[in-house]
Design a protein around this motif. Structure first.
Motif, PDB file in Angstrom:
ATOM      1  N   LYS A 119       0.849  -1.194   0.000  1.00 62.45           N
ATOM      2  CA  LYS A 119       0.000   0.000   0.000  1.00 62.45           C
ATOM      3  C   LYS A 119       0.885   1.244   0.000  1.00 62.45           C
ATOM      4  O   LYS A 119       0.695   2.172  -0.782  1.00 62.45           O
ATOM      5  N   THR A 120       1.874   1.269   0.890  1.00 61.98           N
ATOM      6  CA  THR A 120       2.787   2.401   1.014  1.00 61.98           C
ATOM      7  C   THR A 120       4.189   1.892   1.301  1.00 61.98           C
ATOM      8  O   THR A 120       4.366   0.939   2.068  1.00 61.98           O
ATOM      9  N   ILE A 121       5.196   2.523   0.679  1.00 62.51           N
ATOM     10  CA  ILE A 121       6.594   2.210   0.953  1.00 62.51           C
ATOM     11  C   ILE A 121       7.216   3.410   1.656  1.00 62.51           C
ATOM     12  O   ILE A 121       7.221   4.518   1.117  1.00 62.51           O
ATOM     13  N   ILE A 122       7.723   3.197   2.850  1.00 64.66           N
ATOM     14  CA  ILE A 122       8.441   4.239   3.574  1.00 64.66           C
ATOM     15  C   ILE A 122       9.928   4.029   3.297  1.00 64.66           C
ATOM     16  O   ILE A 122      10.481   2.965   3.603  1.00 64.66           O
ATOM     17  N   HIS A 123      10.578   5.015   2.701  1.00 67.18           N
ATOM     18  CA  HIS A 123      11.988   4.869   2.335  1.00 67.18           C
ATOM     19  C   HIS A 123      12.697   6.202   2.475  1.00 67.18           C
ATOM     20  O   HIS A 123      12.058   7.241   2.691  1.00 67.18           O
ATOM     21  N   ASP A 124      14.016   6.176   2.359  1.00 65.23           N
ATOM     22  CA  ASP A 124      14.791   7.394   2.628  1.00 65.23           C
ATOM     23  C   ASP A 124      14.911   8.331   1.433  1.00 65.23           C
ATOM     24  O   ASP A 124      15.486   9.413   1.538  1.00 65.23           O
ATOM     25  N   GLY A 125      14.407   7.923   0.268  1.00 67.21           N
ATOM     26  CA  GLY A 125      14.460   8.790  -0.905  1.00 67.21           C
ATOM     27  C   GLY A 125      15.818   8.811  -1.578  1.00 67.21           C
ATOM     28  O   GLY A 125      16.003   9.498  -2.584  1.00 67.21           O
ATOM     29  N   ILE A 126      16.775   8.039  -1.051  1.00 69.44           N
ATOM     30  CA  ILE A 126      18.113   7.991  -1.630  1.00 69.44           C
ATOM     31  C   ILE A 126      18.424   6.597  -2.179  1.00 69.44           C
ATOM     32  O   ILE A 126      18.946   6.455  -3.278  1.00 69.44           O
ATOM     33  N   SER A 127      18.106   5.568  -1.403  1.00 65.07           N
ATOM     34  CA  SER A 127      18.350   4.195  -1.847  1.00 65.07           C
ATOM     35  C   SER A 127      17.582   3.923  -3.137  1.00 65.07           C
ATOM     36  O   SER A 127      16.356   4.037  -3.180  1.00 65.07           O
ATOM     37  N   VAL A 128      18.304   3.578  -4.193  1.00 56.67           N
ATOM     38  CA  VAL A 128      17.682   3.378  -5.502  1.00 56.67           C
ATOM     39  C   VAL A 128      16.714   2.191  -5.481  1.00 56.67           C
ATOM     40  O   VAL A 128      15.693   2.188  -6.171  1.00 56.67           O
ATOM     41  N   TYR A 129      17.030   1.190  -4.691  1.00 59.59           N
ATOM     42  CA  TYR A 129      16.230  -0.041  -4.608  1.00 59.59           C
ATOM     43  C   TYR A 129      14.779   0.258  -4.239  1.00 59.59           C
ATOM     44  O   TYR A 129      13.845  -0.081  -4.981  1.00 59.59           O
ATOM     45  N   SER A 130      14.577   0.914  -3.103  1.00 58.05           N
ATOM     46  CA  SER A 130      13.216   1.217  -2.658  1.00 58.05           C
ATOM     47  C   SER A 130      12.615   2.387  -3.419  1.00 58.05           C
ATOM     48  O   SER A 130      11.399   2.444  -3.653  1.00 58.05           O
ATOM     49  N   LYS A 131      13.462   3.308  -3.838  1.00 63.42           N
ATOM     50  CA  LYS A 131      12.978   4.458  -4.601  1.00 63.42           C
ATOM     51  C   LYS A 131      12.367   3.993  -5.924  1.00 63.42           C
ATOM     52  O   LYS A 131      11.291   4.439  -6.329  1.00 63.42           O
ATOM     53  N   MET A 132      13.055   3.062  -6.586  1.00 61.94           N
ATOM     54  CA  MET A 132      12.535   2.562  -7.852  1.00 61.94           C
ATOM     55  C   MET A 132      11.253   1.756  -7.632  1.00 61.94           C
ATOM     56  O   MET A 132      10.286   1.884  -8.397  1.00 61.94           O
ATOM     57  N   ALA A 133      11.220   0.926  -6.581  1.00 61.68           N
ATOM     58  CA  ALA A 133      10.013   0.148  -6.297  1.00 61.68           C
ATOM     59  C   ALA A 133       8.812   1.071  -6.124  1.00 61.68           C
ATOM     60  O   ALA A 133       7.715   0.789  -6.616  1.00 61.68           O
ATOM     61  N   LEU A 179       8.391   3.997  -7.439  1.00 64.47           N
ATOM     62  CA  LEU A 179       8.057   4.676  -8.689  1.00 64.47           C
ATOM     63  C   LEU A 179       7.466   3.734  -9.745  1.00 64.47           C
ATOM     64  O   LEU A 179       6.751   4.184 -10.641  1.00 64.47           O
ATOM     65  N   VAL A 180       7.761   2.442  -9.648  1.00 64.10           N
ATOM     66  CA  VAL A 180       7.214   1.513 -10.652  1.00 64.10           C
ATOM     67  C   VAL A 180       5.950   0.810 -10.169  1.00 64.10           C
ATOM     68  O   VAL A 180       5.328   0.053 -10.926  1.00 64.10           O
ATOM     69  N   LYS A 181       5.554   1.069  -8.922  1.00 67.30           N
ATOM     70  CA  LYS A 181       4.384   0.398  -8.356  1.00 67.30           C
ATOM     71  C   LYS A 181       3.169   0.426  -9.282  1.00 67.30           C
ATOM     72  O   LYS A 181       2.448  -0.551  -9.420  1.00 67.30           O
ATOM     73  N   ALA A 182       2.953   1.567  -9.904  1.00 67.72           N
ATOM     74  CA  ALA A 182       1.749   1.739 -10.736  1.00 67.72           C
ATOM     75  C   ALA A 182       1.876   1.054 -12.092  1.00 67.72           C
ATOM     76  O   ALA A 182       0.903   1.002 -12.843  1.00 67.72           O
ATOM     77  N   HIS A 183       3.053   0.516 -12.393  1.00 69.78           N
ATOM     78  CA  HIS A 183       3.281  -0.012 -13.744  1.00 69.78           C
ATOM     79  C   HIS A 183       3.697  -1.478 -13.763  1.00 69.78           C
ATOM     80  O   HIS A 183       4.033  -2.002 -14.829  1.00 69.78           O
ATOM     81  N   ILE A 184       3.677  -2.158 -12.606  1.00 69.87           N
ATOM     82  CA  ILE A 184       4.230  -3.515 -12.588  1.00 69.87           C
ATOM     83  C   ILE A 184       3.413  -4.481 -13.441  1.00 69.87           C
ATOM     84  O   ILE A 184       2.193  -4.423 -13.515  1.00 69.87           O
ATOM     85  N   ASN A 185       4.136  -5.384 -14.075  1.00 71.83           N
ATOM     86  CA  ASN A 185       3.542  -6.455 -14.867  1.00 71.83           C
ATOM     87  C   ASN A 185       2.775  -7.394 -13.923  1.00 71.83           C
ATOM     88  O   ASN A 185       3.195  -7.599 -12.781  1.00 71.83           O
ATOM     89  N   PRO A 186       1.648  -7.971 -14.380  1.00 73.42           N
ATOM     90  CA  PRO A 186       0.874  -8.880 -13.504  1.00 73.42           C
ATOM     91  C   PRO A 186       1.686 -10.018 -12.902  1.00 73.42           C
ATOM     92  O   PRO A 186       1.345 -10.522 -11.830  1.00 73.42           O
ATOM     93  N   SER A 187       2.790 -10.404 -13.558  1.00 71.92           N
ATOM     94  CA  SER A 187       3.581 -11.514 -13.015  1.00 71.92           C
ATOM     95  C   SER A 187       4.239 -11.161 -11.696  1.00 71.92           C
ATOM     96  O   SER A 187       4.657 -12.046 -10.943  1.00 71.92           O
ATOM     97  N   TRP A 188       4.322  -9.858 -11.376  1.00 71.05           N
ATOM     98  CA  TRP A 188       4.903  -9.424 -10.105  1.00 71.05           C
ATOM     99  C   TRP A 188       3.884  -9.387  -8.994  1.00 71.05           C
ATOM    100  O   TRP A 188       4.237  -9.190  -7.836  1.00 71.05           O
ATOM    101  N   ARG A 189       2.600  -9.562  -9.312  1.00 73.78           N
ATOM    102  CA  ARG A 189       1.565  -9.558  -8.284  1.00 73.78           C
ATOM    103  C   ARG A 189       1.721 -10.787  -7.415  1.00 73.78           C
ATOM    104  O   ARG A 189       1.836 -11.908  -7.904  1.00 73.78           O
ATOM    105  N   ILE A 190       1.717 -10.583  -6.124  1.00 66.34           N
ATOM    106  CA  ILE A 190       1.906 -11.693  -5.203  1.00 66.34           C
ATOM    107  C   ILE A 190       0.578 -12.397  -4.961  1.00 66.34           C
ATOM    108  O   ILE A 190      -0.446 -11.755  -4.726  1.00 66.34           O
ATOM    109  N   THR A 191       0.585 -13.708  -5.003  1.00 64.69           N
ATOM    110  CA  THR A 191      -0.628 -14.491  -4.747  1.00 64.69           C
ATOM    111  C   THR A 191      -0.360 -15.453  -3.602  1.00 64.69           C
ATOM    112  O   THR A 191       0.774 -15.803  -3.302  1.00 64.69           O
ATOM    113  N   ALA A 192      -1.440 -15.891  -2.971  1.00 63.01           N
ATOM    114  CA  ALA A 192      -1.310 -16.797  -1.827  1.00 63.01           C
ATOM    115  C   ALA A 192      -0.649 -18.107  -2.226  1.00 63.01           C
ATOM    116  O   ALA A 192      -0.063 -18.793  -1.395  1.00 63.01           O
ATOM    117  N   SER A 193      -0.721 -18.460  -3.487  1.00 66.05           N
ATOM    118  CA  SER A 193      -0.136 -19.723  -3.955  1.00 66.05           C
ATOM    119  C   SER A 193       1.388 -19.721  -3.880  1.00 66.05           C
ATOM    120  O   SER A 193       2.030 -20.760  -3.998  1.00 66.05           O
TER     121      SER A 193
END
Length: 257
Positions: free
Chosen positions: A225-239, A241-255
């Motif tokens: 829902k929300t990512i709290i990050h420092d705004g510097i680490s590229v790893y979380s910063k990119m996550a 920014l791409v949240k709204a564009h992820i491919n369905p294969s990245w959606r996590i399922t209970a399976s």
């Protein structure tokens, strides 16, 4: 490895380094692609011919440009999804009704890292977060503004390369569950990815295991829902920014659990 003597490589300087997973590339321009890698875009646009060499090494340094919406084209292979284990939490992650705090310990000397990396990046880290207190206060401010105003409390998960840092965050926030990584050794250089094969082997791990966990954590962030990050680490910063564009294969399922 079997074809090493036969293969041609560009840039040629990479030939003796091709099997070295830990080559430090910052400032070593002879290891970069020509035109600061802009030649790749020219090849994609059919402006110049492709490389003749068998192996093209593209160092992940310097300026790189892309559109975050391009992420919709990146699809996870089934064999990668199968390794992203989420242990009894699949239903929570599937719902997307959770928040994440990402903590980067390897970039901070006070957290056990050696502070190595690009000079500008290191300088920004040191000036922005000189102490643990300044770091946690910054994250708490983000958490207070973005999460505490949500209609109902949601589970909070902590992602970090440092269990110690995660513990400090949980104390500060008064809540949270640390999704620990497999590597339980001391902080290595600027992060666990710099651990040698020998060091990983002590924990019955390989670099591949570490990469799978990185993909797992990235998927968890992308679906939060929300990512709290420092705004510097590229790893979380990119996550974030791409949240709204992820491919369905990245959606996590209970399976996946």
């Amino acid at each position: 490895k079997n074809m090493q003597d036969e293969l041609t490589v560009v840039q040629k300087k990479w030939k003796p380094l091709i099997e070295d997973h830990y080559t430090q590339m910052h400032g070593k321009t002879k290891l970069y692609l020509s035109e600061d890698a802009e030649i790749l875009q020219k090849i994609c646009q059919f402006e110049v011919d492709d490389f003749d060499e068998d192996v093209v090494v593209y160092p992940g340094v310097g300026f790189r440009a892309f559109s975050y919406s391009d992420f919709r084209h990146i699809q996870l292979a089934p064999w990668i999804i199968g390794r992203m284990k989420l242990e009894k939490l699949g239903k929570i992650f599937e719902s997307g009704q959770y928040n994440v705090v990402h903590l980067r310990g390897g970039s901070k000397t006070w957290a056990g890292g050696d502070g190595s990396g690009a000079e500008e990046y290191v300088k920004k880290i040191n000036s922005t977060f000189p102490t643990l207190k300044s770091y946690l206060n910054f994250l708490w401010k983000q958490y207070s503004e973005q999460v505490l105003n949500q209609p109902e409390p949601l589970p909070l998960f902590i992602l970090s390369d440092s269990s110690w840092l995660a513990e400090q965050c949980i104390k500060k926030f008064g809540t949270g569950k640390y999704l620990n990584i497999s590597f339980a050794g001391p902080m290595v250089s600027s992060g666990v990815h710099m651990a040698s094969a020998q060091e990983l082997a002590k924990h019955n791990l390989t670099k591949i295991d570490i990469n799978y966990e990185s993909l797992r954590d990235f998927a968890i962030m992308c679906n939060a829902k929300t990512i709290i990050h420092d705004g510097i680490s590229v790893y979380s910063k990119m996550a974030n920014l791409v949240k709204a564009h992820i491919n369905p294969s990245w959606r996590i399922t209970a399976s996946l659990q």
